[in-house]
Design an enzyme around this catalytic site. Structure first.
Site, short mmCIF file in Angstrom:
data_model
loop_
_atom_site.label_atom_id
_atom_site.label_comp_id
_atom_site.label_asym_id
_atom_site.label_seq_id
_atom_site.Cartn_x
_atom_site.Cartn_y
_atom_site.Cartn_z
N SER A 136 22.46 43.95 62.44
CA SER A 136 23.74 44.43 62.91
C SER A 136 24.87 43.54 63.60
CB SER A 136 23.29 45.63 63.89
OG SER A 136 22.49 46.38 63.44
N LYS B 57 22.78 41.83 49.83
CA LYS B 57 21.47 42.86 49.34
C LYS B 57 21.97 43.42 47.90
CE LYS B 57 20.59 43.69 54.06
NZ LYS B 57 19.71 44.45 55.17
N ASN C 51 24.68 38.40 53.55
CA ASN C 51 23.50 38.98 52.62
C ASN C 51 24.16 40.08 52.08
OD1 ASN C 51 21.34 39.61 51.49
ND2 ASN C 51 20.12 40.03 53.29
P1 PGA Z 1 22.71 43.90 58.71
O1 PGA Z 1 21.59 43.03 58.03
O2 PGA Z 1 23.46 42.96 59.22
O3 PGA Z 1 23.07 45.09 57.92
O4 PGA Z 1 21.78 44.41 59.90
C1 PGA Z 1 21.17 41.98 58.34
C2 PGA Z 1 20.13 41.52 57.18
O5 PGA Z 1 19.42 42.17 56.55
O6 PGA Z 1 20.07 40.25 57.01
#
Ligand code: PGA
Length: 260
Positions: free
Chosen positions: A214, A12, A10
């Protein structure tokens, strides 16, 4: 029934088209080495056409991070399922906690999106999860079962392979604070029990349930080794292609270990 593990990136709100091209070019040959893992890359809309085109018939599935359940019309700023199909998206994240918390998406909106994606033949990765306050108050399951339940009510007779759930405790997203593998397994086990009770054994056995929050190369093996956890949805650690490739490798190793 064996479920194919999934490693989903992801990105984002990150990466230009040029950066997406470099990443995808590096990812494609490496992902092909992990033939037992479904690799999904959920990218910003602006990169989706290019990543979908580059992924072509490879084993990598290009995905979006959101869409709107109506097909067309006066919905300024939105993108529909037919538009995602037009750029060869094979998956879409639905109900990410950032969509719920920053953009006010409700369980009802999320459920409609999941239903529309399934109808369109786009695999929804439906995110559910509780806040720290809810967990501390002992309300984790009330929150998560409500989120899952609303999606199931909308789905009617869809098959279990047509959607994916991602259990993402909100306090573990982007914080470096991962749920313990046992906590993740506990929540995911409860989700699968709910699927079994409401939709039957076959459905429950065929739905993939990912963990997110994470996940990084240092903890991926331990998470993937948990029975019933079918993969991960990864934000920060998916932005560098080398780190994402390591995560795909951890999923592939987990398959090899269960086959031994
Ligand atoms: P992260 O995000 O791995 O940076 O914690 C996971 C997500 O939001 O899907």
């Amino acid at each position: 029934m064996t479920r194919r593990p999934m490693m989903a990136a992801n990105w984002k709100m990150n990466k230009t088209i040029r950066e997406a091209q470099e990443y995808t070019a590096a990812l494609l040959p490496r992902a092909a080495d992990s033939e037992d893992v479904d690799v999904v890359v959920c990218v910003p809309f602006t990169c989706l056409h290019e990543v979908g085109r580059m992924a072509g018939d490879s084993t990598v599935i290009a995905g979006a991070q959101n869409f709107y359940h109506e097909d067309s019309g006066a919905y300024t700023g939105e993108v529909s399922a037919p538009m995602l199909l037009d750029v060869e998206a094979g998956a879409v994240i639905v109900g990410h906690s950032e969509r719920r918390e920053v953009f006010g998406e409700t369980d009802d909106m999320v459920a409609r999106k999941a239903k529309r994606a399934v109808e369109a033949g786009i695999l929804p990765i439906v995110c559910v999860g509780e806040t720290k306050e809810e967990r501390d108050a002992g309300d984790m399951w009330e929150k998560v079962s409500g989120q899952v339940g609303q999606v199931l009510e909308e789905l009617e007779d869809a098959g279990g392979e047509s959607l994916v759930f991602a259990y993402e405790p909100i306090w573990a997203i982007g914080t470096g604070d991962t749920a313990t593998p046992e906590d993740a397994q506990d929540a995911i086990g409860k989700i699968r029990d709910l699927l079994r009770e409401t939709q039957g054994d076959d459905f429950a056995a065929s739905v993939r349930i990912l963990y997110g929050g994470s996940v990084k190369p240092e903890n991926a093996a331990e998470i993937m080794a948990q029975e019933g956890i079918d993969g991960a949805l990864v934000g920060g650690a998916s932005l560098e292609v080398e780190s994402f490739v390591e995560l795909i490798g951890a999923a592939q190793n987990a398959v090899a270990q269960t086959e031994q």
